[in-house]
Design a protein around this motif. Structure first.
Motif: not given
Length: 362
Positions: A319-342
């Motif tokens: 802080l203050p320049e590189r806080g993560i709380d406002s956004t969270g941490i993004a994945p490097d790769v977004r999984i292009p699938l719906p949520l798993p059932t279980i």
């Protein structure tokens, strides 16, 4: 005439005395409720590590107006003090800063929910996904389930598997302590680096909180705090070096699977592995929760109700320049699938997809 009215007169006098007594009891009750509210405000303003930077000249009037309204509702409108404090604490939008569970309805930041899944209960497990890819599901840094011993055993199981790829799935990992994931850091480490340290707000309450911890570095911190007049002092080095004597040849490729329930020490695991492991890719659909900039919580109970407050003592040197709380941490790769059932101890659809992605690489 006077004689006939005497019972009515006595009744009126008695009624007035009862009303006065009840008003006094009501005043005492409201005073007790105000005691809880005022105690919570003092904790917030005196000890919360985020208060000095989050209340600024630009928003101080807004904060003071909210505080005054909440207190008035407690004193004059019989609002429960812990509910009013929950609203006040939520103004800071910090998931570590809490009044029991009473802050949740007022939080400004929305976290994606997995309630639509048939069963969302990530459990510790380690097993082969394919002959080339191994899964370790690590859903908590709390130290109870899984334990540090389980972490070591999961690494041994991976090493005995002969798999060239490793998936560490930390979905649902809401945090705990950083030390429990260090064996995974050592396993995946392939480059020297450093991560941000933390500083602690220097208050009598925080000094009292740590003074009975018989650990050398904590005792040194206590001495530093007592000797300093600064509002914050370094709890750790500003930069924490990560360096090991050797690099494990396996895994050749690794994946870290995250979701929006990953928070606190779980998020620190993401930042640490991203920094020290070039062979690790972070996969997920949602960003992590964003609950790490202010941490190391001290708990204290409200004096009247006993409701527990959670007050972060430290803030990250990001802080203050590189806080993560406002956004969270993004994945490097977004999984292009719906949520798993279980998601329990099973090999779910996301795990299979990530394994296939790892196995595409040479």
């Amino acid at each position: 005439m006077m004689k006939n009215n005497l019972p009515n007169l006595l009744f009126c006098i008695l009624f007035l005395q009862i009303c006065t007594l009840l008003r006094g009891q009501e005043k005492n009750t409201h005073s007790g409720m105000a005691t809880d509210f005022d105690f919570g405000v003092t904790e917030l303003e005196t000890n919360y590590a985020g208060f000095p930077s989050k209340v600024t000249e630009a928003n101080r009037t807004e904060y003071e107006a909210l505080k005054a309204r909440c207190r008035k509702e407690v004193v004059e409108e019989n609002r429960k003090p812990w509910e009013a404090l929950g609203e006040l604490y939520a103004w800071f939008d910090d998931f570590h800063l809490r009044v029991g569970g009473f802050s949740d309805p007022y939080m400004q930041k929305e976290v994606p929910s997995y309630e639509t899944m048939e069963d969302y209960d990530p459990l510790p497990t380690c097993r082969k996904v394919t002959d080339r890819t191994f899964l370790i599901r690590f859903p908590s840094c709390g130290g109870d389930d899984p334990t540090p011993e389980w972490v070591e055993e999961s690494i041994k199981a991976y090493q005995a598997s002969g798999c060239e790829n490793l998936i560490i799935d930390i979905r649902g990992n809401g945090g705990g302590t950083d030390g429990i994931f260090r064996p995974y850091t050592k396993l995946l480490y392939d480059r020297e680096t450093r991560v941000d340290g933390a500083e602690i707000r220097n208050t009598p309450a925080h000094i009292a909180w740590i003074e009975d911890i018989e650990v050398d570095w904590v005792q040194q911190l206590e001495d530093t705090m007592k000797a300093s007049e600064d509002e914050f002092v370094l709890m750790t080095p500003r930069w924490i070096e990560i360096s090991y004597d050797s690099i494990s040849p396996l895994p050749r490729r690794a994946a870290l699977i995250i979701d929006a329930e990953v928070a606190s020490a779980g998020e620190q695991m993401v930042l640490t592995l991203r920094a020290c492991s070039g062979r690790t890719t972070v996969y997920g659909r949602d960003n992590t929760m964003g609950c790490l900039d202010y941490s190391n919580c001290r708990t204290v109970n409200l004096p009247q109700s006993g409701i527990t407050l959670s007050v972060p003592m430290t803030r990250s040197c990001r802080l203050p320049e590189r806080g993560i709380d406002s956004t969270g941490i993004a994945p490097d790769v977004r999984i292009p699938l719906p949520l798993p059932t279980i998601l329990t101890y099973n090999v779910d659809e996301w795990t299979e997809w990530v394994a296939a992605e790892l196995e595409k690489k040479n």
